[in-house]
Design an enzyme around this catalytic site. Sequence first.
Site, PDB file in Angstrom:
ATOM      1  N   MET A 105      -2.930 -24.502  66.788  1.00 26.87           N
ATOM      2  CA  MET A 105      -2.759 -25.724  67.584  1.00 26.87           C
ATOM      3  C   MET A 105      -2.672 -25.304  69.038  1.00 26.87           C
ATOM      4  SD  MET A 105      -0.107 -27.863  65.153  1.00 26.87           S
ATOM      5  CE  MET A 105       0.658 -26.452  64.334  1.00 26.87           C
ATOM      6  N   MET A 143      -4.585 -33.482  58.995  1.00 28.00           N
ATOM      7  CA  MET A 143      -3.177 -33.633  59.327  1.00 28.00           C
ATOM      8  C   MET A 143      -2.679 -34.979  58.820  1.00 28.00           C
ATOM      9  SD  MET A 143      -2.232 -30.815  60.724  1.00 28.00           S
ATOM     10  CE  MET A 143      -0.567 -31.369  61.157  1.00 28.00           C
ATOM     11  N   ASP A 198       1.595 -21.673  61.469  1.00 30.56           N
ATOM     12  CA  ASP A 198       1.263 -22.560  62.589  1.00 30.56           C
ATOM     13  C   ASP A 198       1.459 -21.841  63.913  1.00 30.56           C
ATOM     14  OD1 ASP A 198       0.566 -25.012  61.268  1.00 30.56           O
ATOM     15  OD2 ASP A 198       2.683 -25.257  60.752  1.00 30.56           O
ATOM     16  N   HIS A 243       1.106 -20.475  55.078  1.00 32.50           N
ATOM     17  CA  HIS A 243       0.548 -21.258  56.182  1.00 32.50           C
ATOM     18  C   HIS A 243       1.305 -20.904  57.455  1.00 32.50           C
ATOM     19  CE1 HIS A 243      -1.755 -24.646  57.816  1.00 32.50           C
ATOM     20  NE2 HIS A 243      -0.667 -24.937  58.510  1.00 32.50           N
ATOM     21  N   MET A 288       1.363 -22.460  67.942  1.00 29.12           N
ATOM     22  CA  MET A 288       1.423 -23.552  68.916  1.00 29.12           C
ATOM     23  C   MET A 288       1.625 -22.983  70.312  1.00 29.12           C
ATOM     24  SD  MET A 288       3.677 -26.337  66.749  1.00 29.12           S
ATOM     25  CE  MET A 288       5.083 -25.258  66.469  1.00 29.12           C
ATOM     26  N   HIS A 329      -3.210 -21.621  61.327  1.00 31.11           N
ATOM     27  CA  HIS A 329      -3.584 -22.917  61.900  1.00 31.11           C
ATOM     28  C   HIS A 329      -3.269 -22.888  63.392  1.00 31.11           C
ATOM     29  CE1 HIS A 329      -2.363 -27.476  62.146  1.00 31.11           C
ATOM     30  NE2 HIS A 329      -3.444 -27.205  62.848  1.00 31.11           N
ATOM     31  N   GLY A 351       6.423 -27.568  54.115  1.00 29.50           N
ATOM     32  CA  GLY A 351       7.368 -26.786  54.898  1.00 29.50           C
ATOM     33  C   GLY A 351       8.808 -27.147  54.611  1.00 29.50           C
ATOM     34  N   SER A 352       9.278 -28.199  55.266  1.00 29.56           N
ATOM     35  CA  SER A 352      10.684 -28.585  55.129  1.00 29.56           C
ATOM     36  C   SER A 352      11.067 -28.828  53.682  1.00 29.56           C
ATOM     37  CB  SER A 352      10.950 -29.854  55.955  1.00 29.56           C
ATOM     38  OG  SER A 352      10.637 -29.648  57.309  1.00 29.56           O
ATOM     39  N   GLY A 370       2.658 -30.579  65.594  1.00 28.09           N
ATOM     40  CA  GLY A 370       3.555 -30.004  66.584  1.00 28.09           C
ATOM     41  C   GLY A 370       5.011 -29.957  66.193  1.00 28.09           C
ATOM     42  N   PHE A 371       5.400 -30.733  65.181  1.00 27.56           N
ATOM     43  CA  PHE A 371       6.803 -30.773  64.770  1.00 27.56           C
ATOM     44  C   PHE A 371       6.894 -30.835  63.253  1.00 27.56           C
ATOM     45  CE2 PHE A 371       6.609 -32.658  68.975  1.00 27.56           C
ATOM     46  CZ  PHE A 371       7.653 -32.039  69.648  1.00 27.56           C
ATOM     47  N   GLY A 372       7.818 -30.070  62.686  1.00 24.58           N
ATOM     48  CA  GLY A 372       8.056 -30.121  61.252  1.00 24.58           C
ATOM     49  C   GLY A 372       8.965 -31.278  60.891  1.00 24.58           C
ATOM     50  N   GLY A 373       9.009 -31.595  59.600  1.00 24.62           N
ATOM     51  CA  GLY A 373       9.955 -32.588  59.104  1.00 24.62           C
ATOM     52  C   GLY A 373       9.558 -34.028  59.308  1.00 24.62           C
ATOM     53  N   ASP A 402      -1.644 -31.350  55.453  1.00 20.64           N
ATOM     54  CA  ASP A 402      -0.477 -30.735  56.087  1.00 20.64           C
ATOM     55  C   ASP A 402       0.344 -31.825  56.751  1.00 20.64           C
ATOM     56  OD1 ASP A 402       1.382 -29.255  57.472  1.00 20.64           O
ATOM     57  OD2 ASP A 402      -0.057 -28.178  58.710  1.00 20.64           O
ATOM     58  N   GLY A 403       1.589 -31.975  56.292  1.00 14.85           N
ATOM     59  CA  GLY A 403       2.504 -32.907  56.923  1.00 14.85           C
ATOM     60  C   GLY A 403       3.134 -33.868  55.939  1.00 14.85           C
ATOM     61  N   GLY A 404       4.429 -33.741  55.729  1.00 17.30           N
ATOM     62  CA  GLY A 404       5.129 -34.660  54.845  1.00 17.30           C
ATOM     63  C   GLY A 404       4.785 -34.494  53.382  1.00 17.30           C
ATOM     64  N   SER A 444       4.749 -23.384  54.462  1.00 14.72           N
ATOM     65  CA  SER A 444       4.623 -23.224  55.914  1.00 14.72           C
ATOM     66  C   SER A 444       5.778 -22.397  56.456  1.00 14.72           C
ATOM     67  CB  SER A 444       4.602 -24.594  56.591  1.00 14.72           C
ATOM     68  OG  SER A 444       4.630 -24.445  57.994  1.00 14.72           O
TER      69      SER A 444
END
Length: 220
Positions: free
Chosen positions: A69, A138, A36, A34, A38, A67, A198-199, A143-146, A176-178, A9
């Site tokens: 959002m 999701m 994002d 990827h 927003m 993606h 991502g992170s 809306g927020f990374g990490g 997507d996410g974590g 990401s």
Amino acid sequence: MSTYKIAPSILAADYANFASELRRIEETSAEYVHIDIMDGQFVPNISFGADVVASMRKHSKLVFDVHLMVVNPERYVDAYAQAGADIMTIHTESTIHIHGALQKIKAAGMKAGVVINPGTPVEALVPVIDLVDQVLIMTVNPGFGGQAFIPECLDKVAAVAKLRDEKGLSFDIEVDGGVDNQTIKACADAGANVFVAGSYLFRASDLPAQVQTLRDALDA
């Protein structure tokens, strides 16, 4: 069914150096980038627009997995198609015209994806499931990374995989996410085959080696 795909990401990369960050991704075994988008309305944050994606396109031949959002994403289909997006995923919650919006994405020459948030039932996908090339689930609130991975979302991955198989369809299932080397295998076991990270990836100085840790976890 497609093989596993890794999608770093760009939201977690260095915004001041997208060209060099894309070169770093190109040096890994990742298949996708990827991206994002927003708008500050559908989610609280604002990222960037089609002009930035067009600039990125000059520096990478990888698949651009965009993606959105944003509210009423159908307004932006042509702009991102012209910017070089290969896949556009939009949220079921973001428009009352989800069917028409997905048709518009495909007509613009992109693959069409649909996204559901952690609080959205899988049943929301049913009216459009025959249209899509990819379903994105999701595994954090958007809306927020990490953010930390929400394990209950694995049930949704499994439910979407079951729905796909029952209907004899062949779309990809993306999460997507974590996503990291501790959570990716559970996602794959539930039925996912595209993994956004991502992170976890961009905090490492050796990006190819960090991507490989995800491959190793999938093979474990």
